[in-house]
Motif scaffolding. Structure first.
Motif, PDB file in Angstrom:
ATOM      1  N   VAL A   1       5.869  -6.325  -2.809  1.00  0.00           N
ATOM      2  CA  VAL A   1       5.069  -5.375  -3.573  1.00  0.00           C
ATOM      3  C   VAL A   1       3.957  -4.879  -2.654  1.00  0.00           C
ATOM      4  CG1 VAL A   1       3.477  -5.115  -5.525  1.00  0.00           C
ATOM      5  CG2 VAL A   1       5.551  -6.488  -5.780  1.00  0.00           C
ATOM      6  N   TRP A   2       3.838  -3.573  -2.555  1.00  0.00           N
ATOM      7  CA  TRP A   2       2.727  -2.992  -1.810  1.00  0.00           C
ATOM      8  C   TRP A   2       1.588  -2.758  -2.791  1.00  0.00           C
ATOM      9  CZ3 TRP A   2       4.882   1.354   1.879  1.00  0.00           C
ATOM     10  CH2 TRP A   2       5.606   0.755   2.901  1.00  0.00           C
ATOM     11  N   ILE A   3       0.395  -3.154  -2.390  1.00  0.00           N
ATOM     12  CA  ILE A   3      -0.782  -2.998  -3.229  1.00  0.00           C
ATOM     13  C   ILE A   3      -1.756  -2.067  -2.514  1.00  0.00           C
ATOM     14  CG2 ILE A   3      -2.731  -4.179  -4.304  1.00  0.00           C
ATOM     15  CD1 ILE A   3      -0.895  -6.686  -4.440  1.00  0.00           C
ATOM     16  N   VAL A   4      -2.171  -1.043  -3.213  1.00  0.00           N
ATOM     17  CA  VAL A   4      -3.141  -0.084  -2.688  1.00  0.00           C
ATOM     18  C   VAL A   4      -4.311  -0.085  -3.667  1.00  0.00           C
ATOM     19  CG1 VAL A   4      -3.533   2.305  -2.013  1.00  0.00           C
ATOM     20  CG2 VAL A   4      -1.273   1.290  -1.685  1.00  0.00           C
ATOM     21  N   GLU A   5      -5.486  -0.467  -3.172  1.00  0.00           N
ATOM     22  CA  GLU A   5      -6.664  -0.568  -4.025  1.00  0.00           C
ATOM     23  C   GLU A   5      -7.747   0.379  -3.533  1.00  0.00           C
ATOM     24  OE1 GLU A   5      -7.345  -4.927  -5.344  1.00  0.00           O
ATOM     25  OE2 GLU A   5      -6.565  -5.012  -3.290  1.00  0.00           O
ATOM     26  N   ARG A   6      -8.424   1.017  -4.477  1.00  0.00           N
ATOM     27  CA  ARG A   6      -9.549   1.883  -4.109  1.00  0.00           C
ATOM     28  C   ARG A   6     -10.615   1.041  -3.424  1.00  0.00           C
ATOM     29  NH1 ARG A   6      -9.330   6.887  -7.326  1.00  0.00           N
ATOM     30  NH2 ARG A   6      -7.751   6.560  -8.919  1.00  0.00           N
ATOM     31  N   GLU A   7     -11.156   1.608  -2.344  1.00  0.00           N
ATOM     32  CA  GLU A   7     -12.213   0.923  -1.598  1.00  0.00           C
ATOM     33  C   GLU A   7     -13.149   1.984  -1.044  1.00  0.00           C
ATOM     34  OE1 GLU A   7     -11.872  -2.918   0.884  1.00  0.00           O
ATOM     35  OE2 GLU A   7     -11.499  -1.258   2.287  1.00  0.00           O
ATOM     36  N   GLY A   8     -14.276   2.167  -1.702  1.00  0.00           N
ATOM     37  CA  GLY A   8     -15.211   3.210  -1.287  1.00  0.00           C
ATOM     38  C   GLY A   8     -14.553   4.572  -1.394  1.00  0.00           C
ATOM     39  N   GLU A   9     -14.583   5.310  -0.291  1.00  0.00           N
ATOM     40  CA  GLU A   9     -13.968   6.643  -0.250  1.00  0.00           C
ATOM     41  C   GLU A   9     -12.491   6.590   0.112  1.00  0.00           C
ATOM     42  OE1 GLU A   9     -15.531   9.661  -0.930  1.00  0.00           O
ATOM     43  OE2 GLU A   9     -17.101   8.314  -1.665  1.00  0.00           O
ATOM     44  N   GLY A  10     -11.990   5.404   0.416  1.00  0.00           N
ATOM     45  CA  GLY A  10     -10.604   5.274   0.847  1.00  0.00           C
ATOM     46  C   GLY A  10      -9.844   4.231   0.054  1.00  0.00           C
ATOM     47  N   TRP A  11      -8.939   3.570   0.757  1.00  0.00           N
ATOM     48  CA  TRP A  11      -8.017   2.650   0.122  1.00  0.00           C
ATOM     49  C   TRP A  11      -7.784   1.438   1.019  1.00  0.00           C
ATOM     50  CZ3 TRP A  11      -6.567   4.282  -4.683  1.00  0.00           C
ATOM     51  CH2 TRP A  11      -6.790   5.632  -4.948  1.00  0.00           C
ATOM     52  N   ARG A  12      -7.532   0.312   0.387  1.00  0.00           N
ATOM     53  CA  ARG A  12      -7.157  -0.907   1.114  1.00  0.00           C
ATOM     54  C   ARG A  12      -5.690  -1.189   0.783  1.00  0.00           C
ATOM     55  NH1 ARG A  12      -8.842  -6.465  -0.811  1.00  0.00           N
ATOM     56  NH2 ARG A  12      -9.847  -5.114  -2.286  1.00  0.00           N
ATOM     57  N   PHE A  13      -4.926  -1.488   1.821  1.00  0.00           N
ATOM     58  CA  PHE A  13      -3.497  -1.749   1.669  1.00  0.00           C
ATOM     59  C   PHE A  13      -3.208  -3.218   1.954  1.00  0.00           C
ATOM     60  CE2 PHE A  13       0.563  -2.291   3.952  1.00  0.00           C
ATOM     61  CZ  PHE A  13       1.438  -1.961   2.936  1.00  0.00           C
ATOM     62  N   SER A  14      -2.383  -3.822   1.112  1.00  0.00           N
ATOM     63  CA  SER A  14      -1.912  -5.186   1.360  1.00  0.00           C
ATOM     64  C   SER A  14      -0.490  -5.308   0.832  1.00  0.00           C
ATOM     65  CB  SER A  14      -2.835  -6.218   0.693  1.00  0.00           C
ATOM     66  OG  SER A  14      -2.857  -6.041  -0.704  1.00  0.00           O
ATOM     67  N   GLN A  15       0.160  -6.382   1.211  1.00  0.00           N
ATOM     68  CA  GLN A  15       1.517  -6.655   0.757  1.00  0.00           C
ATOM     69  C   GLN A  15       1.545  -8.019   0.080  1.00  0.00           C
ATOM     70  OE1 GLN A  15       4.760  -5.486   3.459  1.00  0.00           O
ATOM     71  NE2 GLN A  15       3.162  -4.983   4.945  1.00  0.00           N
ATOM     72  N   HIS A  16       2.293  -8.103  -1.012  1.00  0.00           N
ATOM     73  CA  HIS A  16       2.385  -9.351  -1.759  1.00  0.00           C
ATOM     74  C   HIS A  16       3.867  -9.700  -1.938  1.00  0.00           C
ATOM     75  CE1 HIS A  16       0.430 -12.263  -4.452  1.00  0.00           C
ATOM     76  NE2 HIS A  16       1.577 -12.225  -5.105  1.00  0.00           N
TER      77      HIS A  16
END
Length: 149
Positions: free
Chosen positions: A120-135
Motif C-alpha cells: 500500500v502506498w501512503i501519501v500524506e499531506r505535509e505542509g505545502e507538499g506530501w510525504r510518501f511511504s510504503q506499507h
C-alpha cells in the motif's frame, strides 16, 4: 482466486490495530477505477468491494467508481477536495502518474511491478507538499515486506 482472498483480507488490513492505527488507516472515502469504454476491468472495484460493504455497515463512507482508469486529472481534482483518509484502488501501472498529479507531488517509484499486489502506498499531506511511504500488507503467503523501488 488469490485476488478474492486478498480483497477479503484487506478488510482487516484497513480496520485493524489500536484506535490510533484504525483512525490513520480506515478510509472515509474510497475511489475505485470504474469500467466503461476503453476500461473494461472490474478488478479495482472487486478489490475494495468487501471493505466497502463492511464500512457501509458500520459507518457512512463515500464510495465512487465513476472515474475510468484514464480519468486521472478529474479523479485527483475530487480527491484533493476530500479530507481524511482516502483509499484509491486503481490499475497499478497508473498509480505513479496519479500521484504525480498532486501539487508538489512526492517522489515515488516510477513503475509498479506487474507481480506486486502486496503493498500500500501512503501519501500524506505535509505542509505545502506530501510525504510518501510504503506499507506492506503481509496478508497472504508469499507477500513481501520489501518496498517497491
Amino acid at each position: 482466486m488469490r485476488g478474492w482472498q486478498r480483497a477479503g483480507a484487506l478488510t482487516q488490513f484497513f480496520r485493524s490495530g489500536d484506535a490510533a492505527q484504525r483512525e490513520k488507516m480506515t478510509p472515509g472515502c474510497i475511489f475505485a477505477a470504474g469500467s466503461g469504454p476503453g476500461s473494461k476491468s472490474n478488478r479495482s472495484m472487486q478489490t475494495v468491494a468487501p471493505l466497502v460493504r463492511q464500512l457501509q455497515e458500520s459507518a457512512h463512507i463515500k464510495y465512487s467508481s465513476s472515474y475510468l482508469k484514464d480519468d486521472g486529472e478529474a479523479l485527483m481534482h475530487e480527491v484533493l477536495a476530500e479530507t481524511g483518509v482516502i483509499l484509491i484502488a486503481w490499475e497499478h501501472k497508473i498509480l505513479p502518474s496519479l500521484i504525480g498529479l498532486l501539487p508538489n507531488a512526492p517522489t515515488v517509484p516510477s513503475a509498479w511491478p506487474e507481480h506486486r499486489f502486496d503493498m500500500v502506498w501512503i501519501v500524506e499531506r505535509e505542509g505545502e507538499g506530501w510525504r510518501f511511504s510504503q506499507h506492506p500488507q503481509l496478508l497472504l503467503a508469499g507477500d513481501s515486506a520489501e518496498p517497491i523501488k
